[in-house]
Design a protein around this motif. Structure first.
Motif, PDB file in Angstrom:
ATOM      1  N   GLY A 130       0.517  -1.330   0.191  1.00 33.78           N
ATOM      2  CA  GLY A 130       0.054  -0.018  -0.113  1.00 33.78           C
ATOM      3  C   GLY A 130       0.897   1.162   0.335  1.00 33.78           C
ATOM      4  O   GLY A 130       2.086   1.657   0.420  1.00 33.78           O
ATOM      5  N   PRO A 131       0.430   2.348  -0.727  1.00 33.53           N
ATOM      6  CA  PRO A 131       0.852   3.372  -0.473  1.00 33.53           C
ATOM      7  C   PRO A 131       1.202   4.142   1.075  1.00 33.53           C
ATOM      8  O   PRO A 131       0.344   3.423   2.009  1.00 33.53           O
ATOM      9  N   PRO A 132       1.899   5.097   1.238  1.00 38.35           N
ATOM     10  CA  PRO A 132       1.977   5.873   2.042  1.00 38.35           C
ATOM     11  C   PRO A 132       0.406   5.959   3.220  1.00 38.35           C
ATOM     12  O   PRO A 132       0.063   6.897   2.200  1.00 38.35           O
ATOM     13  N   ASN A 133       0.929   6.449   4.740  1.00 39.53           N
ATOM     14  CA  ASN A 133      -0.350   6.771   5.636  1.00 39.53           C
ATOM     15  C   ASN A 133      -1.670   5.781   4.310  1.00 39.53           C
ATOM     16  O   ASN A 133      -2.584   6.272   5.006  1.00 39.53           O
ATOM     17  N   PHE A 134      -1.896   4.433   4.042  1.00 49.45           N
ATOM     18  CA  PHE A 134      -2.744   3.570   3.522  1.00 49.45           C
ATOM     19  C   PHE A 134      -2.555   1.879   4.908  1.00 49.45           C
ATOM     20  O   PHE A 134      -1.245   1.665   5.015  1.00 49.45           O
ATOM     21  N   GLY A 135      -3.678   1.446   5.120  1.00 45.89           N
ATOM     22  CA  GLY A 135      -3.579   0.088   6.287  1.00 45.89           C
ATOM     23  C   GLY A 135      -4.509  -0.545   5.609  1.00 45.89           C
ATOM     24  O   GLY A 135      -5.544  -0.046   4.935  1.00 45.89           O
TER      25      GLY A 135
END
Length: 257
Positions: free
Chosen positions: A147-152
């Motif tokens: 996942g991209p940054p700040n993705f959970g």
């Protein structure tokens, strides 16, 4: 490639169909061997999960087989790099291949897999989800969603990824079987071509020396040992020296009347 009654998951157009049983991924058409099938799997997985996640999720696919080097593919070079580094350092959720028995999530928080998490950040990812593939005995694999940054990865995405991994497992098993059949056919063709070259060269020696087949083959084998060459190579050199050149060989199924 699909069997009767199967549909092919080709992209993210509709992940919410009421009936998804029977899906297979086409991992054979246009694939150059097992590595090509693994690449098609990684690309298809990234497209599929990105739709569910509502964010650009990349994917890497890893295949471990007995007595073979691991095969790794990624929807982007960065995704493939993450999987390769994980396999090299053996410090991520999918590094142990068959030891991964259930989906494993690596989000921003937590103290486990710290070195692995640092590599994710270095390559522009913020989280990872590793899901095992169920393959034949002697093989193990996993799909790793990045996942991209700040993705959970939430429960809904994990559930969808697990379903997709089940489809991918069946599809990859089929693709590996197909490539195995193709490889066996290629090997058989090589054996037949080699045998034909040797037989024709023996015929040339028999005509030149008025000897038996056994004696002619003995001459080929003796030259092979003395020159440290394969018998096929010695036979080919004899055929190439013929005035008309080496005869071609063709293998075609017999005609049916």
């Amino acid at each position: 490639m699909t069997g009767r009654g199967c549909r092919v998951a080709v992209g993210p157009a509709n992940n919410k169909g009421p009936e998804r049983q029977g899906f297979l991924l086409d991992l054979v058409t246009g694939a150059d061997g097992e590595g090509g099938s693994l690449q098609k799997l990684a690309d298809g997985a990234a497209r599929w999960i990105s739709t569910t996640a509502g964010a650009p999720v990349e994917c890497a696919a890893v295949l471990h087989r007995q007595r073979c080097c691991p095969s790794i593919a990624g929807s982007t070079p960065e995704a493939a790099s993450v999987a390769a580094a994980e396999d090299e350092h053996a410090d991520g959720p999918a590094a142990l291949g068959s030891a991964l028995a259930a989906p494993a999530v690596v989000n921003v928080g937590g103290s486990r897999w710290q070195a692995y998490r640092r590599r994710l950040l270095e390559r522009g990812f913020g989280s990872a989800l590793a899901v095992p593939l169920e393959l034949q005995a002697g093989s193990a694999g996993a799909v790793i969603f990045l996942g991209p940054p700040n993705f959970g990865f939430n429960a809904r995405v994990v559930h969808e990824a697990s379903w997709f991994a089940g489809v991918a497992s069946q599809s990859l098993k089929l693709a590996l079987d197909v490539h195995g059949v193709i490889r066996a056919g290629d090997n058989l063709k090589q054996v037949l071509e080699s045998r034909t070259s040797i037989d024709v060269a023996c015929g040339v020696l028999m005509a030149q020396n008025r000897c038996s087949y056994s004696e002619a083959f003995g001459k080929l084998a003796g030259t092979s040992r003395n020159r440290n060459l394969k018998v096929r190579s010695v036979a080919d050199s004899i055929l190439k020296a013929m005035p008309s050149g080496a005869p071609g060989t063709r293998f075609e199924p017999p005609a049916i009347a």
